[in-house]
Design a protein around this motif. Structure first.
Motif, mmCIF file in Angstrom:
data_model
loop_
_atom_site.group_PDB
_atom_site.id
_atom_site.type_symbol
_atom_site.label_atom_id
_atom_site.label_comp_id
_atom_site.label_asym_id
_atom_site.label_seq_id
_atom_site.Cartn_x
_atom_site.Cartn_y
_atom_site.Cartn_z
ATOM 1 N N LEU A 14 0.850 -1.067 -0.107
ATOM 2 C CA LEU A 14 -0.004 0.039 -0.076
ATOM 3 C C LEU A 14 0.824 1.356 -0.124
ATOM 4 O O LEU A 14 0.514 2.313 -0.705
ATOM 5 N N MET A 17 2.325 1.696 -3.239
ATOM 6 C CA MET A 17 1.438 2.417 -4.290
ATOM 7 C C MET A 17 1.117 3.900 -3.970
ATOM 8 O O MET A 17 1.077 4.881 -4.971
ATOM 9 N N LEU A 23 4.964 4.960 -12.358
ATOM 10 C CA LEU A 23 3.985 3.990 -12.544
ATOM 11 C C LEU A 23 4.249 2.777 -12.444
ATOM 12 O O LEU A 23 3.239 1.788 -12.062
ATOM 13 N N LYS A 26 4.484 1.625 -9.037
ATOM 14 C CA LYS A 26 3.035 1.327 -8.519
ATOM 15 C C LYS A 26 2.539 0.111 -8.810
ATOM 16 O O LYS A 26 1.909 -0.526 -7.954
ATOM 17 N N VAL A 27 2.775 -0.405 -9.950
ATOM 18 C CA VAL A 27 2.172 -1.691 -10.453
ATOM 19 C C VAL A 27 2.809 -2.647 -9.658
ATOM 20 O O VAL A 27 1.992 -3.638 -9.141
ATOM 21 N N LEU A 30 1.314 -2.748 -6.115
ATOM 22 C CA LEU A 30 0.047 -3.165 -6.249
ATOM 23 C C LEU A 30 0.056 -4.961 -6.504
ATOM 24 O O LEU A 30 -0.776 -5.576 -5.390
ATOM 25 N N PHE A 33 0.967 -6.058 -2.865
ATOM 26 C CA PHE A 33 -0.412 -5.848 -2.010
ATOM 27 C C PHE A 33 -1.321 -6.871 -2.458
ATOM 28 O O PHE A 33 -1.782 -7.415 -1.482
ATOM 29 N N GLN A 34 -1.522 -7.205 -3.501
ATOM 30 C CA GLN A 34 -2.408 -8.213 -3.979
ATOM 31 C C GLN A 34 -1.868 -9.655 -3.064
ATOM 32 O O GLN A 34 -2.523 -10.217 -2.756
ATOM 33 N N SER A 80 -4.638 -10.190 -14.945
ATOM 34 C CA SER A 80 -5.103 -9.322 -16.029
ATOM 35 C C SER A 80 -5.192 -7.809 -15.466
ATOM 36 O O SER A 80 -5.007 -7.102 -16.513
ATOM 37 N N THR A 81 -5.276 -7.588 -14.264
ATOM 38 C CA THR A 81 -5.189 -5.980 -13.817
ATOM 39 C C THR A 81 -3.670 -5.586 -14.245
ATOM 40 O O THR A 81 -3.594 -4.430 -14.764
ATOM 41 N N LEU A 84 -3.156 -5.241 -17.885
ATOM 42 C CA LEU A 84 -3.920 -3.977 -18.482
ATOM 43 C C LEU A 84 -3.124 -2.636 -18.146
ATOM 44 O O LEU A 84 -3.021 -1.991 -18.700
ATOM 45 N N ALA A 85 -2.653 -2.815 -16.805
ATOM 46 C CA ALA A 85 -1.851 -1.738 -16.318
ATOM 47 C C ALA A 85 -0.650 -1.159 -16.960
ATOM 48 O O ALA A 85 -0.643 -0.181 -17.354
ATOM 49 N N LEU A 88 -1.540 0.064 -20.310
ATOM 50 C CA LEU A 88 -1.952 1.372 -20.223
ATOM 51 C C LEU A 88 -0.792 2.522 -19.932
ATOM 52 O O LEU A 88 -0.663 3.384 -20.635
ATOM 53 N N ILE A 89 0.210 1.874 -19.149
ATOM 54 C CA ILE A 89 1.451 2.569 -18.851
ATOM 55 C C ILE A 89 2.209 2.572 -20.109
ATOM 56 O O ILE A 89 2.774 3.772 -20.686
#
Lengths: 109, 489, 479
Positions: A14, A17, A23, A26-27, A30, A33-34, A80-81, A84-85, A88-89
């Motif tokens: 956390l 992030m 970025l 951050k991933v 994440l 964190f997950q 998948s998150t 996708l992240a 996007l980056i």
């Protein structure tokens, strides 16, 4: 004890992030964190000295298989998150030529 | 056993691979329309069934409840299903030209795929009776909505999508963690079973822990103040049709989860009475609503203004819900419906007026009344409904909101709500002022075809209809509210 | 079908018709006809009142015990006749006035004028607070385009003030007050109100205060500022709407609330003295402000604020004689004030006189207008032989029977102040020589006729006041 370590992982993810402006980092945060939550679920299923829930002829204490299955699903979601992240980056990198959050926010204001 | 509940979820999912494989945007649009229409018909049939014969349970694969996964269609879920199905239908019907103009043609079929998935996720969340499945469907809808948002034609769209992804994922993980905690103490994931188990559970601290995590997690999804930051950016930067779609569905799903989790599953523990959580939440929402309305007045970008307005209205929904009295819950459900319709119609009008425009500023509205008198009158009705003037749907929800606050004797919050709902007039006035009293500065605007009037006019009539004849909204909401509080319909 | 419904449907259809015919140049003729016909319908309602009184027409039930319902009671009949009669005459006046003053958007004027009158009639017929609230808001919204008929910066600013004060107070005070009433008694109906039982006095007073502030159309201070702002509107609007229809709607609503909803369960409480003080303050303050206004219309507007408070004062004391006085003044003030406004309109149109200081010597070139103005002014001051005297007489009687000595002294002071700002106007037109004395311009016949008609009716009423008084005395809630 393991729960406590797990909570450290949770907080760590956390904090990464929130603190990092990069970025990609951050991933990564994440993901950490997950993962902490995933480990938490797996920990739930573990009974005292239980073995993996694989069906064999003789009976013994085995872990609760349900959380494993749940986490399998959650991991798929997590992957998948992440993908996708990252996609996007990549697009952000093309558009803004940077992946630093602060610089993007500064841009076009 | 009727297969309708599962078909509502499966059908759009079945169309997804077809859309991907066809790769043609004309056909994919037709498929999406087909799927939405079918979906809406199925939802209507199911709703009628539930309203006449009571709740429907569907056991997937025939496995009975605590072991197997079940779908649960009761009045609450049907209300939200109807809402989502209707909003989806309206947006799909009116989105063809908009999508063609805003999304690059090579990606249109992917856009529609994501749209279908998103809708599947929403209906799944509503119908499922399994708390883990709820998380999965939440992620399905979220992931597809990240993609939808990133398709906006503004430079910052991708960035907004990514930011939403981060916040949304944190929220989802919080929810997952709470689910884990609940599973830890009860050993079940089925909602009905969970309710029974939680009633006898000893470890109240863990339940409280779970409640807090759920609150934050779902709060993110439903843009509960102060977790609303993402909503402003997403509404401002996503393709305008997506904004239209989300304004009526996405946050309402968050509200649904709130209802399902706090007022259904955890109802017996009275989650909101623990640690006077309700007082904290009401106070927080009231502060929120004041700040948010103030920000809304300051905006010059209409999409952002309406986004802030949405957050404010969501706060009303929360306040009413948290009061935990029949009229309060009625108010919040009625406002969910009415606000969805009002906001969607406002966004839809703006979208259709400014199809290819990136940023819609207040000044862009100038002179609308001379160029599009009919649309202007519709727009006026919608705006007045947002303020909550009588004969519009907004008035009904406001009436119940104030009534419930008065009944709960929260005089201070009553005055805050009353004052802020008046402040709504200030930003709505800024729009009306432009529309009626300012001269048009630039000639290139309002590309609007005849057939696009139809959804706008229809929604306007609906707003007026719901402001006069309320058995559909108030009647249904009331019976749900009594069910929640007294346990009987 | 009930005449009430016929009247409302007629007005609605006329509105649609006017909208369709909005590009026709003779739209004013249609409007005259509609207003005349509306007057005919209301007269027949008056004649058939025995059949109509108390019959309810429920249009739709919106939700639990809250419905859009119409009915008619005695106060309603009075207001109905007065407003529709004056509407017809104002409409005649307006069709000439707009032409003389070069208003190029007459269609907007007529459509919204009709709309406002539809809302006024809706308020008259409303059976419950919900219906009244709907029409109250419609009235606000429909008069806004009339106030801002000429769109320049200043007027739009005044218009915004007008709209925001009226909408704001209704949303912030009136709506919660209605909902509180609904939540306390379970009914918001006028025809069968449920008495307040077991409600603490503080909440009752608080709700009453919300009602008084909420119906800002009755212009009790401090929410009176919209009325002077509305004076940027064309004169027919100021005359009919802002001296009769709109402001009287506010007073009408308060009258009904106090007499029917509160009157059924409470009598005058000592704590209601707060309102008496508030209203007395409004009376004195508005008169003092009016004294300092040079613009005729503004002076009249502030005078309206004071006169409305006379009516409220009579109502709030809840004594039979004072209520009688209030209802009489309700009618008489309408006649007096509309005459004054319409005369002011003639001065402004024909002689370009907008301020009191420019009125010198007008009587020589505009004798009829000046006569009407004088009658109006005497009604306002309350001097015999005008009807203003009758209502003031009863008001003083009512106040003294309730031993409201503060209010009595305020009325006396206010009468002196009224005289202080009306008599100079009369003096100037008759006894001062002005620059305009030798002017060739004469008052316009088409403008003067309706004004003079109203004046005559006003004068006649003094001599035939007994039937009016006895009619009002028969009203059920006088006991």
């Amino acid at each position: 004890m393991i729960y406590a370590l797990n909570m450290i992982l949770f907080t760590l993810g956390l904090v990464i992030m929130i603190r990092e402006s990069n970025l990609v980092k951050k991933v990564i945060g994440l993901n950490i964190f997950q993962s902490s939550i995933f480990i938490f679920f797996i920990l739930l299923s573990k009974l005292n000295d239980s073995l993996p829930p694989i069906l064999e002829d003789y009976s013994y204490d085995y872990s609760n298989p349900l959380p494993h299955v749940l986490i399998l699903t959650a991991i798929v979601v997590s992957i998948s998150t992440t993908s996708l992240a990252l996609a996007l980056i990549l697009k952000i990198k093309k558009q803004f030529n940077t992946i630093d959050e602060d610089e993007i926010s500064k841009d076009d204001q | 056993m009727s297969q309708i509940p599962v078909l509502i979820i499966i059908l759009p999912l079945l169309f997804v691979p077809i859309v991907i494989l066809m790769r043609m945007f004309k056909v994919s649009y037709l498929i999406v329309v087909l799927s939405s229409v079918l979906n809406f018909i199925l939802i209507t049939i199911l709703t009628l069934d539930v309203f006449t014969n009571g709740a429907v349970f569907y056991e997937l694969g025939g496995w009975p409840a605590p072991i197997g996964i079940r779908l649960n269609a009761d009045m609450l879920s049907c209300l939200f299903l109807m809402l989502i199905g209707f909003m989806n239908l309206v947006c799909v019907i009116s989105c063809k030209e908009i999508v063609e103009k805003t999304v690059s043609s090579s990606k249109v079929y992917l856009f529609y795929t994501a749209w279908l998935l998103c809708n599947t996720g929403f209906t799944g969340i509503i119908l499922t009776d399994d708390i883990f499945n709820m998380f999965v469907f939440l992620e399905i809808s979220s992931l597809s909505s990240y993609f939808l948002i990133s398709q906006g034609n503004q430079k910052k769209s991708t960035f907004a999508a990514l930011q939403y992804l981060f916040i949304g994922s944190i929220g989802a993980i919080f929810v997952l963690f709470a689910i884990g905690l609940l599973y830890m103490i009860t050993g079940t994931l089925n909602m009905q079973d969970l309710t029974k188990q939680l009633a006898v559970v000893e470890e109240k601290q863990i339940v409280l822990f779970a409640i807090v995590f759920l609150l934050v997690g779902v709060g993110v999804k439903s843009a509960l103040f102060p977790l609303h930051g993402w909503l402003i950016k997403t509404y401002a930067y996503s393709p305008s049709i997506v904004t239209t779609y989300f304004s009526g569905t996405s946050t309402k799903i968050g509200i649904y989860i709130f209802f399902r989790v706090f007022l259904d599953i955890l109802n017996d523990i009275g989650p909101l009475t623990l640690f006077s959580l309700s007082d904290i939440l009401i106070a927080l929402s009231s502060i929120g609503v004041v700040l948010i309305t103030y920000y809304a007045i300051k905006q010059t970008d209409i999409k952002k203004m309406l986004a802030y307005s949405s957050v404010g209205q969501l706060s009303y929904i929360f306040i009413a819900m948290i009061l935990y009295i029949p009229d309060g819950i009625t108010a919040s459900l009625v406002h969910v419906i009415n606000h969805s319709i009002i906001k969607t119609s406002l966004f839809l009008t703006l979208t259709l007026l400014f199809i290819s425009k990136k940023e819609v500023l207040l000044t862009d509205l100038a002179g609308l009344s001379t160029k599009q008198p009919i649309i202007t009158s519709c727009f006026l009705v919608m705006s007045l409904a947002l303020v909550g003037l009588p004969l519009t749907a907004g008035f009904i929800s406001k009436w119940y909101l104030i009534l419930s606050l008065i009944q709960s004797k929260y005089w201070m919050f009553t005055s805050i709500v009353v004052l802020t709902s008046f402040m709504t007039l200030f930003y709505v006035w800024k729009m009306i002022d432009q529309v009626y009293f300012k001269e048009n500065s630039n000639g290139e605007m309002f590309e609007l075809k005849k057939h696009q009037f139809i959804p706008i006019a229809f929604l306007t009539l609906l707003i007026i209809y719901l402001g006069v004849e309320t058995s559909l909204t108030v009647g249904v909401s009331q019976s749900i509210a009594y069910d929640i509080i007294y346990g009987v319909i | 079908m009930s005449l009430i419904l016929i009247h409302l449907i007629f007005l609605t259809l006329s509105l649609v018709m006017l909208y369709i015919l909005r590009h026709k140049s003779n739209i004013n003729k249609y409007h005259n006809f509609i207003s005349f016909f509306s007057f005919v319908i209301s007269s027949s309602i008056f004649l058939k009142r025995d059949l109509l009184l108390g019959t309810k027409v429920e249009l739709i039930e919106v939700f639990d015990k809250v419905s859009i319902t119409f009915y008619l009671d005695e106060i309603g009949i009075v207001f109905l006749l007065v407003s529709n009669f004056l509407w017809f005459l104002t409409s005649l006046y307006a069709s000439r006035y707009l032409v003389l003053n070069d208003y190029n958007n007459q269609n907007i004027f007529y459509i919204f004028f009709l709309f406002a009158m539809l809302a006024t009639n809706g308020i008259i017929y409303s059976e419950n607070l919900f219906t009244i609230f709907i029409f109250y808001e419609i009235l606000t919204l429909s008069t806004y385009p009339l106030v801002t008929l000429k769109k320049n910066e200043d007027i739009l600013k005044s218009g915004k003030k007008y709209l925001f004060i009226l909408l704001g107070t209704s949303v912030i005070f009136l709506l919660p007050a209605i909902i509180i009433t609904y939540s306390l008694t379970g009914s918001i109906s006028f025809s069968d109100p449920i008495p307040f039982s077991g409600v603490s006095e503080i909440i009752l007073i608080f709700t009453m205060l919300l009602f008084i502030f909420g119906t800002a159309k009755s212009a009790v201070m401090p929410f009176h500022k919209w009325l002077p702002s509305a004076m940027v509107a064309p004169t027919p609007v100021s005359a009919l709407l802002h001296a009769v229809a709109v402001v009287k709607s506010g007073v009408y609503i308060l009258t009904k609330i106090f007499l029917l909803i509160y009157g059924s369960s409470i009598s005058f409480m000592t704590s209601m003295q707060v309102f008496v003080v508030l209203i007395c303050y409004t009376i004195v303050a508005s008169s003092v402000i009016a004294l300092r206004q040079d613009s005729i219309k503004l002076r009249l507007a502030y005078s309206t604020i004071g006169q409305l408070s006379y009516i409220l004062l009579g109502v709030i004391i809840l004594a039979p004689l004072s209520i009688l006085a209030a209802l009489l003044h309700f009618i008489f003030h309408a006649f007096g004030k509309i005459v004054l406004f319409l005369s002011a309109g003639i001065f402004a149109t024909n002689f370009k006189v907008k301020n009191v200081s420019e009125m010198d010597g007008l009587a020589t070139i505009a004798p009829f207008t000046c006569f009407s103005m004088t009658v109006g002014a005497l009604i306002m001051i309350g001097l015999p032989p005008t009807i203003g005297f009758i209502s003031k007489w009863y008001l003083l009687l009512g106040l003294s029977s309730s031993e409201e000595y503060l209010a009595i002294s305020v009325i006396i002071i206010s009468t002196l102040l009224n005289a202080g700002y009306y008599l100079p106007m009369i003096y100037r037109v008759y006894f001062n020589d002005g620059a305009t004395t030798n002017s060739e311009i004469r008052e316009d016949v088409y403008l003067v006729t309706p004004v003079f008609l109203v004046t005559l009716v006003g004068v006649m009423m003094f001599f035939f006041s007994t039937p009016i008084v006895s009619f009002i005395q028969q009203i059920g809630y006088m006991q």
